[in-house]
Structure formats: structure tokens, C-alpha cells
Design an enzyme around this catalytic site. Sequence first.
Site, PDB file in Angstrom:
ATOM      1  N   LYS A 102       7.672  31.834  26.474  1.00  0.00           N
ATOM      2  CA  LYS A 102       7.801  32.651  27.371  1.00  0.00           C
ATOM      3  C   LYS A 102       7.700  34.773  27.926  1.00  0.00           C
ATOM      4  CE  LYS A 102      10.132  32.635  32.261  1.00  0.00           C
ATOM      5  NZ  LYS A 102      11.503  32.488  32.536  1.00  0.00           N
ATOM      6  N   ASP A 114       1.003  41.756  34.303  1.00  0.00           N
ATOM      7  CA  ASP A 114       1.230  42.339  32.999  1.00  0.00           C
ATOM      8  C   ASP A 114       1.481  41.008  31.872  1.00  0.00           C
ATOM      9  OD1 ASP A 114       4.650  41.245  33.768  1.00  0.00           O
ATOM     10  OD2 ASP A 114       4.815  43.867  34.190  1.00  0.00           O
ATOM     11  N   ARG A 172       1.435  19.478  32.629  1.00  0.00           N
ATOM     12  CA  ARG A 172       1.864  19.268  34.242  1.00  0.00           C
ATOM     13  C   ARG A 172       1.032  17.807  34.565  1.00  0.00           C
ATOM     14  NH1 ARG A 172       3.716  24.217  33.790  1.00  0.00           N
ATOM     15  NH2 ARG A 172       3.910  25.526  31.846  1.00  0.00           N
ATOM     16  N   ASP A 241       2.927  21.676  39.604  1.00  0.00           N
ATOM     17  CA  ASP A 241       2.556  22.904  38.232  1.00  0.00           C
ATOM     18  C   ASP A 241       4.113  23.591  37.423  1.00  0.00           C
ATOM     19  OD1 ASP A 241       2.563  24.928  40.668  1.00  0.00           O
ATOM     20  OD2 ASP A 241       2.482  26.157  39.195  1.00  0.00           O
TER      21      ASP A 241
END
Length: 473
Positions: A102, A114, A172, A241
Site C-alpha cells: 500500500k 499520487d 473483491r 470494492d
Amino acid sequence: MNLKHHFASLGEAFSSKTLVQPLLEQRLVEFNQSLASFLSIDIKSTETKRILSGEDALPHSLSMVYAGHQFGGFSPQLGDGRGVLLGEVRGQDGLLYDLHMKGAGPTPYSRRGDGRAVLRSCIREYLASEAMTALSIPSSRALALYDSREAVYRETPEAGAMLLRVAQGHIRFGHFEYFFYQGKQAELDQLIEYCLTHYYPECLAAESPLESMLIEVVKRTARIMAKWQSVGFQHGVMNTDNFSFTGETIDYGPYGFMEDYEPDWVCNHSDHEGRYAFSRQPGVGLWNLNCLMRCFSKHLERDQLIAILQCYEPELQSHYDVLMMSKMGLDSAQDVYALLPSLLSILASEKMDYNVFFRLLSRLEQGVYTPILDEVVDREKMSVWLERYEAVRVKSVHAWSQVNASMLTVNPKFILRNYLAHEAILSAERGDYLPFRRLLHVLTHPFDEHPESDSLAQRSPEWGRSLEVSCSS
């Protein structure tokens, strides 16, 4: 480290090749050694360090594409906007586990973002995922935390960070929605086969493997909803999601562990309408499953899909009953039905701390109600309830002390209170990770006494009750 890349083999329709982009002056500041040992990862290896940090490019690392219903509205294309799947490693249980970074930098799905994460959000996810695991709630895990000197801009400049996460799978509900609503039937079939092979191989021998797999998905989702409710956990962003096809808690954003018992509590400051309020979580779980089942409308008949969904409520209720029997030290679900509604009504009216109450109940001595009565205003009402409770407990075939001992193993002394996370974050931002590690230690052993850390079991101070979390990280 022996990385596999099964998901990458699905092809370009499922993901985009994406490399981890290391942060400026990046440092490894925390590493989960017990999890690493389970995954046979040697962090002392120079090669492993370079792979995990992104210094060495991985030829098959990728970011996934998916869709999702977000706060009720459908977004036809989402994806890993700041996450990179490095690959899979095999655990000591023989199963494969994803390594997912992550905050790894921009991806094709960053939507003008970003692609970065801030130290604040990485610490919150590290603490929460390990706390949930210690509470026996299926969850992604935290393997490594990196901080940096790179500034990431949110409302204000913050320290950039990366979190290496581990989960059985990162597929997911939204993966299936993406291919279904795009009309990509071949890819949807490919994804179904992939999930059967990698996550639900026991269903392959069934007369209808897909039907068997979906029943298990429904049941796993029901059980995780029951677990969330039993410990007072609120996810905060229950979009499709963010719902795992393998039945794990994933994507910790503006989550919270309930303190004062409030059925309609909303932990996410961005959830203005309270869509994902604590009391609504079980219903949202079913709503999300309805969204998922639509994706199989060309594979199964409508009656079959309805029958699959009908497994949800009895599974949720029966699992919740078992959990609350353990928390309350009761022998039957009927006892729970007789006592729990009135108890929750009292806790709500008293605004009593949910987890503190159950920990006190675990230590209750026969006829000695003072420790609990001292926590409430309406002592008479609580005393009447405790008398009813004791009358049921004394009928148990198990000794009172034996039941109390059992209750102490399921009612945590330590939960992740928002102000504790906040204090750990402030210290870490100053370069001091000791409060974070001290908090992490009690959260990974939440049922032990840890007398040296009693302060971490106390209720939030007044200033800590007003802290807000949102989707801004």
C-alpha cells in the site's frame, strides 16, 4: 523468498504491470517477525529486503482493476490506485498468501491521485489488522511498515509511508462487478475458475461448483459481519470494492472500535448519511452480496441465486448467537435472546463502554454487583438486569469461576481506541515508535492483563472522544 504469480497469469484484462516506487529516504521501521516466519520470509536476506522495499523491480508485480458500489452508487472502473500486488508466497499451512504494498506510488487506476499513503493511515491499518487477527476475526495482516522523508500532500503535508500487507486473497466483490457490467463474459468465467481453483478447491467436487462456492462466500460474509458486531467494530467504508471474496476484513480506512455503546454510531466523518452505521452493517453485508449475485445471473437461475442469499441471515444469526453466548457466559441462544436486548438498551441509555462492560461482566462474582453498578447512573435498572443474569448463570452445569475464566478469553481488556492510535501516530511522526510498539503488543495479546500497560485499557479522555477519521488518507 519464493514468490508465485498466479494472478498475473490471468492476463492484461485483469491488471496492469506496476512497479513499487520507493519513497525518498525510505526506512523499514517495523517488521512482523512471527508472520514472516509463518511465510518463510527471511528479512535478514539482502535480496528479500530489496524486493520487499521495491528497490529491485519484480517482473510480474501488478495493480488490479475492479469496479464497485461506493456509498450506493456504481463506479464502473476502479482499481488499485495506490497498491501493488507483488505476488504470492506459501504459508506453513500450505496455502498461498498475497503480498500487497500500500502506498507504492501511482498506478493506471490512481484517478489523478499520487498513489501514496501517509504514515498516519499505515500505522492505523497496521494496528487494526493485527488487533483484528488477535480477536480471531479474519483479516489482512501487516508484514512491514516503511516511513520516509517524502512529503505527501493531503489537507496538509504529511510523512509518506508504505505498508506491506498479507491476505489470502485481494479479490473483491468489485472484481466480478467489473467484468459483468463490462459484458466481458470470458473474463468473468476465467475469474470464477481462478477463485474455485485457488480459494475454494473443495467446491470443485460439488454437483454445481459455482453454487457451492457462492454459498460459502455468503456464509463467510455473514460470519464476519457477526464477528464485527460482537466486538463493536465498524468498518467505515463498506463498499463492494472493499469486500473480500475470501471473507477477510480488508482496506482499513476510517474504521473504529466502538467505545460508548451507540447502535447508530458512525465512525467515518465522511459518511454524512450514516449509510455504514454500526447497526446497519449486517444489512449492508446482505446488500453487497445482492450486488455480487447479480454478476452470476447468466450462470445460475434466479431461484438459485435467491436460495444462495437466503443462507446469509441464519448463518449470521447463529454465529452471532454463539459469539454472544461466549461473551456472556451463557449456555444457550435462548438465554441470549432473553437477556441481551434489555442489556443493550441499558448500555445505550447509559452510554456505557461496550468492551469495558463485558470485561467487568467476566469478573462478576455472585451477588457482588458493585464494580458494574459503579459505572452506571440508573443502578436499580442495572441491578435488576444483573439479578436476572445471575439467575440464569447459576443454572449452568459449569462452575461460576470456570465460566468467568472462559469469558476472560473472549472479552478483551485492550481494544484499539481512536485516541491511542492518535497518540502512537503523533509519536511516530516525531520519530519515536515506542508508543506504537507498546500499543501493538497489548493489541496482539488483548485478553492478557499486562498490568504495566493498564493505562492503555482506560476509557478515552474527553479530548479523545472528539477525534474524527475520514477517507482523506
